[in-house]
Every structure is written in C-alpha cells, then in structure tokens.
Write a protein that holds these residues in place. Structure first.
Motif, PDB file in Angstrom:
ATOM      1  N   ASP A  83     -11.429  -2.166  -6.174  1.00 32.66           N
ATOM      2  CA  ASP A  83     -10.208  -2.574  -5.692  1.00 32.66           C
ATOM      3  C   ASP A  83      -9.193  -2.570  -6.757  1.00 32.66           C
ATOM      4  OD1 ASP A  83     -10.381  -5.115  -6.779  1.00 32.66           O
ATOM      5  OD2 ASP A  83     -10.516  -6.476  -4.867  1.00 32.66           O
TER       6      ASP A  83
ATOM      7  N   PHE B 153       4.580  -4.640  -6.968  1.00 33.69           N
ATOM      8  CA  PHE B 153       3.097  -4.288  -7.030  1.00 33.69           C
ATOM      9  C   PHE B 153       2.756  -3.747  -5.926  1.00 33.69           C
ATOM     10  CE2 PHE B 153       4.127  -8.315  -9.398  1.00 33.69           C
ATOM     11  CZ  PHE B 153       3.519  -7.876 -10.626  1.00 33.69           C
TER      12      PHE B 153
ATOM     13  N   ALA C 225      -3.321  -0.035   1.176  1.00 37.67           N
ATOM     14  CA  ALA C 225      -2.645  -0.778   0.180  1.00 37.67           C
ATOM     15  C   ALA C 225      -1.467  -1.212   0.725  1.00 37.67           C
ATOM     16  CB  ALA C 225      -2.241   0.521  -0.868  1.00 37.67           C
TER      17      ALA C 225
ATOM     18  N   PHE D 198      -0.946  -3.516  -3.998  1.00 38.08           N
ATOM     19  CA  PHE D 198      -2.213  -4.171  -3.841  1.00 38.08           C
ATOM     20  C   PHE D 198      -3.200  -3.259  -3.233  1.00 38.08           C
ATOM     21  CE2 PHE D 198       0.995  -7.259  -4.310  1.00 38.08           C
ATOM     22  CZ  PHE D 198       0.640  -8.383  -5.157  1.00 38.08           C
ATOM     23  N   CYS D 199      -4.103  -2.731  -3.822  1.00 35.51           N
ATOM     24  CA  CYS D 199      -4.889  -1.655  -3.106  1.00 35.51           C
ATOM     25  C   CYS D 199      -6.459  -2.298  -2.502  1.00 35.51           C
ATOM     26  CB  CYS D 199      -5.475  -0.492  -4.060  1.00 35.51           C
ATOM     27  SG  CYS D 199      -4.262   0.383  -4.770  1.00 35.51           S
ATOM     28  N   SER D 200      -6.623  -2.324  -1.229  1.00 37.21           N
ATOM     29  CA  SER D 200      -7.710  -2.588  -0.835  1.00 37.21           C
ATOM     30  C   SER D 200      -8.968  -2.005  -1.469  1.00 37.21           C
ATOM     31  CB  SER D 200      -7.957  -2.475   0.637  1.00 37.21           C
ATOM     32  OG  SER D 200      -7.067  -3.340   1.454  1.00 37.21           O
TER      33      SER D 200
ATOM     34  N   ILE E 263      -4.877  -3.678  -8.336  1.00 36.39           N
ATOM     35  CA  ILE E 263      -3.678  -4.058  -8.417  1.00 36.39           C
ATOM     36  C   ILE E 263      -2.766  -3.380  -9.213  1.00 36.39           C
ATOM     37  CG2 ILE E 263      -1.512  -5.933  -8.567  1.00 36.39           C
ATOM     38  CD1 ILE E 263      -4.075  -8.028  -8.027  1.00 36.39           C
TER      39      ILE E 263
END
Length: 125
Positions: free
Chosen positions: A119, A25, A19, A27-29, A121
């Motif tokens: 995934d 924010f 991430a 952002f997570c893979s 956000i």
C-alpha cells in the motif's frame, strides 16, 4: 474526499476504494498481484508477483495524475520474509532514486493466496 478508480488495476475485492484523495494526499489501498484483465493472481515467482503489485500501484497513481516519485510512504506485506531480498530488488527498479519511507511486515496470509501486498501514501501535486 475523492475516490480513485481505474480499470488498469484490479477492481476492489471488498468494500473499499483503490485510492482516496484527501487533504493533499492520495491514500492507496494495498495492491496484490492480480492481473486486472483476468482477475486472477499472476503465476510465477515472488519477483513476478512483486512486479504485478507495483504495476497495479502505478496504474492507481497514474489515474490520480501521479507517479512513484510522489509516494511518501509504503508498507510491504510479505507471507514469507525470505522473499524480502527479491521483492526489494523489484521495488528498487520501480522507484529508482525515489526512496519513500517504508515498512515491511510479515503476515500469515494475504487475499487470494498472494505472497506480497503493497500500500502507499502519496503527496498530490
């Protein structure tokens, strides 16, 4: 930008981060159903795989000081859309009353033979 890395979720299997924190924010893979202790896909049905995916995602969120309630948007990738109802039932258990925006996409294949990937956000606190 700040990279997030936890040993409670699988190590990235490519040139990416679990991430990234940026601009308020996270952002997570995409997470696949890999057991972080063994590095292998968990055995079992789609519900078992979905639970592992969401547990992995939760570990990444926790490493950033967040939880599922912070998620604004997810994308679910399924190899078989017939798995939608089962994945949805597991998803609901993890998110409870939190209802982030979501897309679900059918794909031809996922890394390491996974049947589901998710995934996300999330908004930082």
């Amino acid at each position: 930008m700040e990279q997030i890395l936890t040993h409670e979720a699988p190590a990235p299997i490519g040139p990416y981060s679990q991430a990234i924190k940026s601009g308020g924010f996270l952002f997570c893979s995409g997470q696949v159903p890999i057991d972080p202790q063994t590095g292998n896909i968990v055995e079992g049905d789609i519900s078992t795989q979905a639970a592992r995916v969401l547990t992995n995602l939760g570990a990444v969120l926790q490493a950033a000081g967040l939880d599922y309630a912070n998620i604004l948007k997810t994308t679910i990738f399924l190899v078989d859309m017939n798995d939608f109802a089962a994945v949805n039932a597991v998803y609901e258990r993890y998110f409870g009353t939190s209802k982030p925006a979501r897309s679900t996409v059918a794909v031809s294949a996922l890394p390491k033979g996974a049947r589901v990937e998710i995934d996300a956000i999330a908004q930082l606190q």
